[in-house]
Design a protein around this motif. Sequence first.
Motif, PDB file in Angstrom:
ATOM      1  N   LEU A  43      12.374 112.667  56.548  1.00  0.00           N
ATOM      2  CA  LEU A  43      11.384 113.686  56.571  1.00  0.00           C
ATOM      3  C   LEU A  43      11.692 114.099  54.322  1.00  0.00           C
ATOM      4  N   LYS A  44      11.862 113.304  53.871  1.00  0.00           N
ATOM      5  CA  LYS A  44      11.659 113.921  52.517  1.00  0.00           C
ATOM      6  C   LYS A  44      10.591 114.324  51.240  1.00  0.00           C
ATOM      7  N   LEU A  45      11.074 115.612  51.039  1.00  0.00           N
ATOM      8  CA  LEU A  45       9.924 116.236  49.926  1.00  0.00           C
ATOM      9  C   LEU A  45      10.343 115.872  48.687  1.00  0.00           C
ATOM     10  N   VAL A  46       9.203 116.049  47.663  1.00  0.00           N
ATOM     11  CA  VAL A  46       9.989 116.602  46.383  1.00  0.00           C
ATOM     12  C   VAL A  46       8.266 117.275  45.696  1.00  0.00           C
ATOM     13  N   LEU A  47       8.636 117.715  45.060  1.00  0.00           N
ATOM     14  CA  LEU A  47       7.631 118.518  44.938  1.00  0.00           C
ATOM     15  C   LEU A  47       7.871 118.600  42.994  1.00  0.00           C
ATOM     16  N   SER A  48       7.953 118.448  41.920  1.00  0.00           N
ATOM     17  CA  SER A  48       8.757 118.394  40.762  1.00  0.00           C
ATOM     18  C   SER A  48       7.030 119.251  39.590  1.00  0.00           C
ATOM     19  N   TYR A  49       7.200 119.518  38.453  1.00  0.00           N
ATOM     20  CA  TYR A  49       6.331 120.654  37.330  1.00  0.00           C
ATOM     21  C   TYR A  49       6.266 119.602  35.992  1.00  0.00           C
ATOM     22  N   ASP A  50       5.087 119.658  35.496  1.00  0.00           N
ATOM     23  CA  ASP A  50       5.055 119.687  34.342  1.00  0.00           C
ATOM     24  C   ASP A  50       4.396 117.752  33.989  1.00  0.00           C
ATOM     25  N   GLU A  51       3.798 117.507  34.962  1.00  0.00           N
ATOM     26  CA  GLU A  51       3.367 116.207  35.280  1.00  0.00           C
ATOM     27  C   GLU A  51       2.094 115.540  34.467  1.00  0.00           C
ATOM     28  N   GLU A  52       1.450 117.010  33.937  1.00  0.00           N
ATOM     29  CA  GLU A  52       0.306 116.501  33.536  1.00  0.00           C
ATOM     30  C   GLU A  52       0.601 116.289  31.828  1.00  0.00           C
ATOM     31  N   ILE A  53       2.121 116.370  31.553  1.00  0.00           N
ATOM     32  CA  ILE A  53       1.768 116.197  30.235  1.00  0.00           C
ATOM     33  C   ILE A  53       3.211 115.641  29.581  1.00  0.00           C
ATOM     34  N   GLY A  54       2.712 114.147  30.635  1.00  0.00           N
ATOM     35  CA  GLY A  54       3.577 113.308  30.484  1.00  0.00           C
ATOM     36  C   GLY A  54       4.772 112.678  31.645  1.00  0.00           C
ATOM     37  N   CYS A  55       4.994 113.272  32.337  1.00  0.00           N
ATOM     38  CA  CYS A  55       5.472 113.375  33.379  1.00  0.00           C
ATOM     39  C   CYS A  55       7.106 113.651  33.088  1.00  0.00           C
ATOM     40  N   LYS A  56       6.806 114.888  32.597  1.00  0.00           N
ATOM     41  CA  LYS A  56       8.411 114.965  31.778  1.00  0.00           C
ATOM     42  C   LYS A  56       9.550 115.934  32.473  1.00  0.00           C
ATOM     43  N   GLY A  57       8.984 116.884  33.943  1.00  0.00           N
ATOM     44  CA  GLY A  57       9.258 117.103  34.772  1.00  0.00           C
ATOM     45  C   GLY A  57      10.797 116.412  35.924  1.00  0.00           C
ATOM     46  N   ILE A  58       9.995 115.359  36.042  1.00  0.00           N
ATOM     47  CA  ILE A  58       9.922 114.598  36.982  1.00  0.00           C
ATOM     48  C   ILE A  58      11.307 113.279  36.782  1.00  0.00           C
ATOM     49  N   ALA A  59      11.024 113.379  35.377  1.00  0.00           N
ATOM     50  CA  ALA A  59      12.213 112.421  33.848  1.00  0.00           C
ATOM     51  C   ALA A  59      13.318 113.837  34.168  1.00  0.00           C
ATOM     52  N   GLU A  60      13.183 115.196  33.621  1.00  0.00           N
ATOM     53  CA  GLU A  60      14.640 115.817  33.442  1.00  0.00           C
ATOM     54  C   GLU A  60      14.376 116.331  35.064  1.00  0.00           C
ATOM     55  N   MET A  61      14.545 116.086  36.182  1.00  0.00           N
ATOM     56  CA  MET A  61      15.267 116.416  37.377  1.00  0.00           C
ATOM     57  C   MET A  61      16.021 114.806  37.828  1.00  0.00           C
ATOM     58  N   ARG A  62      15.174 113.842  37.473  1.00  0.00           N
ATOM     59  CA  ARG A  62      15.754 112.903  37.405  1.00  0.00           C
ATOM     60  C   ARG A  62      16.864 112.628  38.216  1.00  0.00           C
ATOM     61  N   ASP A  63      17.936 113.097  37.123  1.00  0.00           N
ATOM     62  CA  ASP A  63      19.719 112.633  37.615  1.00  0.00           C
ATOM     63  C   ASP A  63      20.205 113.537  38.794  1.00  0.00           C
ATOM     64  N   ARG A  64      19.642 114.501  39.098  1.00  0.00           N
ATOM     65  CA  ARG A  64      20.055 115.546  40.068  1.00  0.00           C
ATOM     66  C   ARG A  64      19.269 114.988  41.430  1.00  0.00           C
ATOM     67  N   LEU A  65      18.521 114.329  41.062  1.00  0.00           N
ATOM     68  CA  LEU A  65      17.708 113.655  42.606  1.00  0.00           C
ATOM     69  C   LEU A  65      18.073 112.821  43.078  1.00  0.00           C
ATOM     70  N   ALA A  66      18.222 112.182  42.262  1.00  0.00           N
ATOM     71  CA  ALA A  66      18.880 111.093  42.525  1.00  0.00           C
ATOM     72  C   ALA A  66      19.906 110.692  43.815  1.00  0.00           C
ATOM     73  N   PRO A  67      21.686 111.582  43.339  1.00  0.00           N
ATOM     74  CA  PRO A  67      22.478 111.167  44.537  1.00  0.00           C
ATOM     75  C   PRO A  67      21.629 112.575  46.239  1.00  0.00           C
ATOM     76  N   LEU A  68      20.957 113.220  46.091  1.00  0.00           N
ATOM     77  CA  LEU A  68      20.143 113.675  46.964  1.00  0.00           C
ATOM     78  C   LEU A  68      19.135 112.624  48.095  1.00  0.00           C
ATOM     79  N   LEU A  69      18.255 111.283  47.335  1.00  0.00           N
ATOM     80  CA  LEU A  69      17.892 110.828  47.746  1.00  0.00           C
ATOM     81  C   LEU A  69      18.226 110.144  49.256  1.00  0.00           C
ATOM     82  N   ALA A  70      19.088 109.489  48.689  1.00  0.00           N
ATOM     83  CA  ALA A  70      19.784 108.640  49.748  1.00  0.00           C
ATOM     84  C   ALA A  70      19.140 107.546  50.483  1.00  0.00           C
ATOM     85  N   ALA A  71      18.059 107.125  49.569  1.00  0.00           N
ATOM     86  CA  ALA A  71      17.353 105.819  49.946  1.00  0.00           C
ATOM     87  C   ALA A  71      16.978 105.700  50.764  1.00  0.00           C
ATOM     88  N   PRO A  72      15.451 105.777  50.441  1.00  0.00           N
ATOM     89  CA  PRO A  72      14.293 106.377  51.829  1.00  0.00           C
ATOM     90  C   PRO A  72      14.371 104.642  51.172  1.00  0.00           C
TER      91      PRO A  72
END
Length: 381
Positions: A126-155
Amino acid sequence: MTDTLALLDRLIGFETVSDQSNLALMDFVADHLCSLGFRVTPLPAPCGDKMGLYAEIGPQSAGGVLLSAHTDVVPVAGQDWTRPPFRLTREDGRLYGRGTTDMKGFAACMLSLAARAARADLKEPLKLVLSYDEEIGCKGIAEMRDRLAPLLAAPRVCIVGEPTQMDVATGHKGKRALAARFHGEAGHSALAPRYLNAVHLAADFLSRLRALQTELEESGARDPAFDIPFSTVHCGRFWGGTAVNIVPDAAEMDLEFRHLAADDPDALLARIDRIAQDLEATHPAAKITLHEKSAYPGLDTPTDCRAAKDVADWADTGMTKVAFGTEAGTFHGLGIPTVVCGPGSMEGQGHKRDEYIDEGQLADCDRMLNRMLADIAASPP
């Protein structure tokens, strides 16, 4: 529901409006998950006063289910609330507070599920992600994306828990927000025809944007699953000038376009840029600059894929598409089959005064997540 309600009460108490820090909330979440045995990876924002988070429990492997929520909420300023926005109020089957629907209700269900997952014998993670700054244009997840990618391991599936009244949304439009700046010539208004009026230049630009909108509506791509079945162009703010007797030499405009999957956003941006270039060619002093303020990708998950069918089975509901944007397109862009499904109604309660969620919606979400947990567990929790 007892754990879910207690967690929602805690989450609502954190004033995580997008222009404020979310660190206190994230410290609470990280402590909660660590105490349950989750492997937690903080993902600090470049600004230093916000943080995202990735957490997992169960086998360290590919597969499993990813749940995602954002922690920021929209402002309450200017809204005439009749209940305290940052304290959970329970009345007649409704739970009031900023973020109850968008989207701390789902976050509370996630964190409640975490305790049940910690007691289960998981055959998939079970994998969980919590982000920030979604309400101002999904900026947080864009900043997290490259660090998240190797952690997620293809759910095998990602569920973004934005409010859909527990329907399974397989699509939404992508968006780009732009700032346009118009440069002309200042002069006395008695001699106005001698100068290039920047407001007039901006008005001509807006007129051509409206013509582009008409073209998209009449002959562009269409997707009947959306309430507005075509891509849209919209001017949200427009201002310029300093006094009525001065020809303005500057004007500004904030605009956006929301595009169907069938419309290439780069091609739409190129068309808007071409409008600017054509207007610049009409006068030697004319200059128009375009700056991208924010962007997020759309979502278009096939309704017949395993991921969508699994979530529809867990939720025991139908499929739809939603008008609002989410972080789902980012996860989809990482190759993860993604849907949007969560408690509450964005149209009915999202971003409004006295925001609330029905208790029944949270109960439905808990039931969906319990069915999902049974699916990835070797035995029921």
